[in-house]
Design a protein around this motif. Structure first.
Motif, PDB file in Angstrom:
ATOM      1  N   MET A   1      50.202  31.191  38.737  1.00 58.48           N
ATOM      2  CA  MET A   1      48.997  31.152  39.812  1.00 58.48           C
ATOM      3  C   MET A   1      48.747  29.937  40.742  1.00 58.48           C
ATOM      4  SD  MET A   1      44.715  31.898  38.441  1.00 58.48           S
ATOM      5  CE  MET A   1      45.111  30.205  37.122  1.00 58.48           C
ATOM      6  N   LEU A   2      49.123  28.570  39.486  1.00 54.57           N
ATOM      7  CA  LEU A   2      49.017  27.263  40.472  1.00 54.57           C
ATOM      8  C   LEU A   2      50.935  26.776  41.118  1.00 54.57           C
ATOM      9  CD1 LEU A   2      47.881  25.343  36.980  1.00 54.57           C
ATOM     10  CD2 LEU A   2      46.707  26.807  39.167  1.00 54.57           C
ATOM     11  N   LEU A   3      51.553  27.296  40.474  1.00 59.00           N
ATOM     12  CA  LEU A   3      52.966  27.400  40.815  1.00 59.00           C
ATOM     13  C   LEU A   3      53.183  28.335  42.101  1.00 59.00           C
ATOM     14  CD1 LEU A   3      56.066  25.921  40.643  1.00 59.00           C
ATOM     15  CD2 LEU A   3      56.168  27.094  39.712  1.00 59.00           C
ATOM     16  N   GLU A   4      52.619  29.568  41.934  1.00 58.66           N
ATOM     17  CA  GLU A   4      52.767  30.278  43.726  1.00 58.66           C
ATOM     18  C   GLU A   4      51.775  29.549  44.515  1.00 58.66           C
ATOM     19  OE1 GLU A   4      51.935  31.039  40.695  1.00 58.66           O
ATOM     20  OE2 GLU A   4      52.342  33.629  39.823  1.00 58.66           O
ATOM     21  N   LYS A   5      50.344  29.265  44.229  1.00 57.41           N
ATOM     22  CA  LYS A   5      50.037  28.701  45.315  1.00 57.41           C
ATOM     23  C   LYS A   5      50.447  26.625  45.410  1.00 57.41           C
ATOM     24  CE  LYS A   5      44.739  27.638  46.487  1.00 57.41           C
ATOM     25  NZ  LYS A   5      43.655  28.087  45.876  1.00 57.41           N
ATOM     26  N   LEU A   6      51.205  26.326  44.892  1.00 60.77           N
ATOM     27  CA  LEU A   6      51.947  24.850  46.029  1.00 60.77           C
ATOM     28  C   LEU A   6      53.044  25.553  46.423  1.00 60.77           C
ATOM     29  CD1 LEU A   6      52.492  21.798  45.384  1.00 60.77           C
ATOM     30  CD2 LEU A   6      53.689  22.228  43.050  1.00 60.77           C
TER      31      LEU A   6
ATOM     32  N   SER B   1      58.871  35.457  36.698  1.00 58.13           N
ATOM     33  CA  SER B   1      57.623  35.689  36.883  1.00 58.13           C
ATOM     34  C   SER B   1      57.292  35.304  35.630  1.00 58.13           C
ATOM     35  CB  SER B   1      57.633  37.401  36.649  1.00 58.13           C
ATOM     36  OG  SER B   1      58.327  37.830  35.751  1.00 58.13           O
ATOM     37  N   GLU B   2      58.093  35.218  34.159  1.00 62.23           N
ATOM     38  CA  GLU B   2      57.712  34.822  33.259  1.00 62.23           C
ATOM     39  C   GLU B   2      57.321  33.065  33.455  1.00 62.23           C
ATOM     40  OE1 GLU B   2      60.959  36.096  33.595  1.00 62.23           O
ATOM     41  OE2 GLU B   2      59.698  38.054  32.272  1.00 62.23           O
ATOM     42  N   GLU B   3      58.162  31.929  34.283  1.00 57.63           N
ATOM     43  CA  GLU B   3      58.461  31.515  34.432  1.00 57.63           C
ATOM     44  C   GLU B   3      57.157  30.939  35.629  1.00 57.63           C
ATOM     45  OE1 GLU B   3      62.921  28.935  34.971  1.00 57.63           O
ATOM     46  OE2 GLU B   3      61.901  30.430  36.407  1.00 57.63           O
ATOM     47  N   LEU B   4      56.179  31.715  36.436  1.00 56.78           N
ATOM     48  CA  LEU B   4      55.345  31.369  36.535  1.00 56.78           C
ATOM     49  C   LEU B   4      54.492  31.344  36.428  1.00 56.78           C
ATOM     50  CD1 LEU B   4      56.332  32.716  40.035  1.00 56.78           C
ATOM     51  CD2 LEU B   4      56.529  31.024  40.135  1.00 56.78           C
TER      52      LEU B   4
ATOM     53  N   GLN C   1      49.728  26.980  31.517  1.00 56.97           N
ATOM     54  CA  GLN C   1      49.897  27.173  30.681  1.00 56.97           C
ATOM     55  C   GLN C   1      49.575  25.101  29.938  1.00 56.97           C
ATOM     56  OE1 GLN C   1      52.216  29.838  27.877  1.00 56.97           O
ATOM     57  NE2 GLN C   1      51.937  31.755  28.903  1.00 56.97           N
ATOM     58  N   TYR C   2      50.882  24.773  30.509  1.00 57.69           N
ATOM     59  CA  TYR C   2      50.692  23.471  30.260  1.00 57.69           C
ATOM     60  C   TYR C   2      49.631  22.306  31.219  1.00 57.69           C
ATOM     61  CZ  TYR C   2      55.250  24.191  27.932  1.00 57.69           C
ATOM     62  OH  TYR C   2      56.331  24.709  27.482  1.00 57.69           O
ATOM     63  N   PHE C   3      48.381  23.489  32.178  1.00 60.99           N
ATOM     64  CA  PHE C   3      47.618  22.535  32.254  1.00 60.99           C
ATOM     65  C   PHE C   3      46.317  23.068  32.424  1.00 60.99           C
ATOM     66  CE2 PHE C   3      51.109  22.156  35.582  1.00 60.99           C
ATOM     67  CZ  PHE C   3      50.364  21.448  36.434  1.00 60.99           C
TER      68      PHE C   3
ATOM     69  N   GLU D   1      61.067  20.092  30.658  1.00 61.98           N
ATOM     70  CA  GLU D   1      61.816  21.030  29.307  1.00 61.98           C
ATOM     71  C   GLU D   1      62.260  22.725  29.142  1.00 61.98           C
ATOM     72  OE1 GLU D   1      61.781  19.044  25.408  1.00 61.98           O
ATOM     73  OE2 GLU D   1      61.428  17.256  25.956  1.00 61.98           O
ATOM     74  N   ALA D   2      60.377  23.138  29.521  1.00 61.60           N
ATOM     75  CA  ALA D   2      60.919  24.228  29.192  1.00 61.60           C
ATOM     76  C   ALA D   2      61.178  25.378  30.298  1.00 61.60           C
ATOM     77  CB  ALA D   2      58.963  25.055  28.589  1.00 61.60           C
ATOM     78  N   ILE D   3      61.144  24.658  31.890  1.00 57.81           N
ATOM     79  CA  ILE D   3      61.207  24.831  33.080  1.00 57.81           C
ATOM     80  C   ILE D   3      62.389  24.377  33.570  1.00 57.81           C
ATOM     81  CG2 ILE D   3      60.726  26.222  35.460  1.00 57.81           C
ATOM     82  CD1 ILE D   3      57.564  26.491  34.079  1.00 57.81           C
ATOM     83  N   PRO D   4      63.777  24.051  33.308  1.00 56.24           N
ATOM     84  CA  PRO D   4      64.320  23.318  33.365  1.00 56.24           C
ATOM     85  C   PRO D   4      64.833  22.385  35.054  1.00 56.24           C
ATOM     86  CG  PRO D   4      65.438  24.567  31.495  1.00 56.24           C
ATOM     87  CD  PRO D   4      64.676  25.019  32.309  1.00 56.24           C
ATOM     88  N   THR D   5      64.820  23.809  35.900  1.00 55.16           N
ATOM     89  CA  THR D   5      64.884  23.607  37.148  1.00 55.16           C
ATOM     90  C   THR D   5      63.499  22.851  37.859  1.00 55.16           C
ATOM     91  OG1 THR D   5      63.880  26.210  37.985  1.00 55.16           O
ATOM     92  CG2 THR D   5      66.404  25.795  37.301  1.00 55.16           C
TER      93      THR D   5
END
Length: 192
Positions: A1-6, A19-22, A27-29, A118-122
């Protein structure tokens, strides 16, 4: 939701993330409601959080040599607030960031941000590209202020901000354009 909007705001293809990374990103916010006029950061303070504007709008401003508020940037939905400069560099902010309408923000602290990288290196590389795009927008604003009349620049704002422009106080728009509210009123009469 947040990353997609950004990613949508910066026209970046979200398929670079699974989709798992998105889903993991969100969850970190922490949800952070910010009523109108909430200071996200005050000049002279060091930011402890990075704020994402999910809904709403914030203005970036400082006092000019006359002691009057000078707005130089608006943080729109789908972007991080400019307080991220202080957050990232861990330096005192040279300006204020304040909501102009009731807003819904999400925030993350330094520790969680490091865990997220660390969880999403890219993510770090993508954020580097987004930062470059933001710097380009800031540079383009400075160039536009030189190249265009306040009326031409106001017309560009209408295109960029759309209906959101209706929620920005006219005094802030005038300040952003570097003109008086009376001059903005005359421009608006000519346009509308």
């Amino acid at each position: 939701m947040l990353l997609e909007k950004l990613l949508k705001e910066f026209n970046v293809d979200e398929s670079i993330f699974s989709s798992e990374e998105l889903a993991l990103f969100d969850q970190y916010f922490e949800h952070f409601p910010a009523p109108k006029n909430t200071f996200i950061i005050k000049e002279g303070k060091t930011e402890s959080y990075s704020y994402f504007i999910f809904e709403g709008l914030a203005r970036c401003w400082t006092l000019d040599h006359k002691g009057e508020e000078q707005v130089f940037w608006f943080c729109k939905e789908g972007t991080f607030s400019m307080s991220n400069i202080s957050f990232t560099l861990q330096q005192k902010s040279a300006f204020n960031v304040q909501t102009t309408v009731d807003s819904i923000l999400y925030r993350i602290n330094k520790e969680k941000a490091e865990q997220l990288y660390e969880a999403i290196p890219t993510l770090k590389e993508v954020f580097g590209d987004l930062t470059a795009q933001l710097l380009n927008r800031l540079l383009q604003r400075n160039i536009d202020l030189i190249k265009y009349s306040p009326e031409q620049y106001y017309l560009q704002m209408i295109d960029e901000y759309g209906i959101t422009l209706n929620y920005i106080p006219l005094k802030d728009i005038a300040s952003y354009l570097g003109i008086t509210p009376q001059a903005l009123s005359r421009i608006r009469k000519r346009i509308f």
